[in-house]
Motif scaffolding. Sequence first.
Motif, short mmCIF file in Angstrom:
data_model
loop_
_atom_site.label_atom_id
_atom_site.label_comp_id
_atom_site.label_asym_id
_atom_site.label_seq_id
_atom_site.Cartn_x
_atom_site.Cartn_y
_atom_site.Cartn_z
N GLN A 1 0.85 -1.19 0.00
CA GLN A 1 0.00 0.00 0.00
C GLN A 1 0.89 1.24 0.00
O GLN A 1 2.10 1.16 0.10
CB GLN A 1 -0.87 0.01 1.26
N HIS A 2 0.25 2.40 -0.07
CA HIS A 2 0.98 3.66 0.08
C HIS A 2 1.22 3.87 1.56
O HIS A 2 0.36 3.61 2.38
CB HIS A 2 0.16 4.82 -0.46
N LEU B 1 2.51 10.00 -8.39
CA LEU B 1 3.26 8.83 -7.92
C LEU B 1 2.57 8.19 -6.71
O LEU B 1 2.46 6.97 -6.63
CB LEU B 1 4.70 9.21 -7.56
N ALA B 2 2.10 9.02 -5.79
CA ALA B 2 1.49 8.51 -4.58
C ALA B 2 0.11 7.88 -4.84
O ALA B 2 -0.21 6.85 -4.28
CB ALA B 2 1.35 9.61 -3.54
N SER B 3 -0.66 8.48 -5.71
CA SER B 3 -2.03 8.00 -5.89
C SER B 3 -2.17 6.94 -6.97
O SER B 3 -3.04 6.08 -6.89
CB SER B 3 -2.96 9.18 -6.20
N GLU B 4 -1.32 6.97 -7.99
CA GLU B 4 -1.48 6.04 -9.10
C GLU B 4 -0.30 5.08 -9.27
O GLU B 4 -0.40 4.12 -10.02
CB GLU B 4 -1.65 6.83 -10.41
N PHE C 1 9.86 8.12 -14.32
CA PHE C 1 9.72 6.98 -13.41
C PHE C 1 8.30 6.44 -13.50
O PHE C 1 8.08 5.23 -13.60
CB PHE C 1 10.05 7.42 -11.98
N TYR C 2 7.32 7.32 -13.50
CA TYR C 2 5.91 6.93 -13.60
C TYR C 2 5.64 6.19 -14.91
O TYR C 2 4.96 5.17 -14.94
CB TYR C 2 5.02 8.16 -13.48
N ASN C 3 6.16 6.72 -15.99
CA ASN C 3 5.87 6.16 -17.31
C ASN C 3 6.68 4.90 -17.65
O ASN C 3 6.23 4.10 -18.47
CB ASN C 3 6.10 7.22 -18.39
N LEU C 4 7.83 4.71 -17.03
CA LEU C 4 8.71 3.60 -17.40
C LEU C 4 8.71 2.43 -16.43
O LEU C 4 9.18 1.35 -16.79
CB LEU C 4 10.15 4.11 -17.54
#
Length: 176
Positions: free
Chosen positions: A20-21, A168-171, A129-132
Amino acid sequence: MTKPLKNPLGLPFPEAVLAQHIALLGKTGSGKSSKARVIVEWLLEQNRPVCIIDPKGEWYGLKLAADGQSPGFPLVIFGGKHADIPITERAGAAVAEIVATGNRSCVIDLKGWTMASRAKFFIDFAQAFYNLTKGTRHLLIDEVHNFAPKGKVHSPQAGMMLHWANTLASEGRGLG
């Protein structure tokens, strides 16, 4: 290579919490960084990839065992006084690609950077970072208030940092 001594107590919570977060909140000096270190060391002992964004230049010590002399965890340190790989504000996307697609843990040391340089690096890093990212990665952003400003946002760069920290935190968990 000798590994650091394992935390004899393990995690202070069920392992499932790490799926989880997590946010560690508390007053200055309340032990947030110490608790975060226990979590990070446990993850590293389990050979799980961890990336730490370190605006204070304190996390490099993970490369040393408790005695301060022997080797610790096999981390790559990007930037800072103890850098394995020096970086500039323009390296955010390149560092993110290495972190997101590799299986190596790292510390990104941003100590002493101006807010503008930190913002440029973080926006580029977070977006890439999000996309890769493929697979599970653990991202710790120490002193996150430096990257996700609270209250009224006074500049486009601060707004973009807040956007990417929130994304980053939510998705991020859905991506691994």
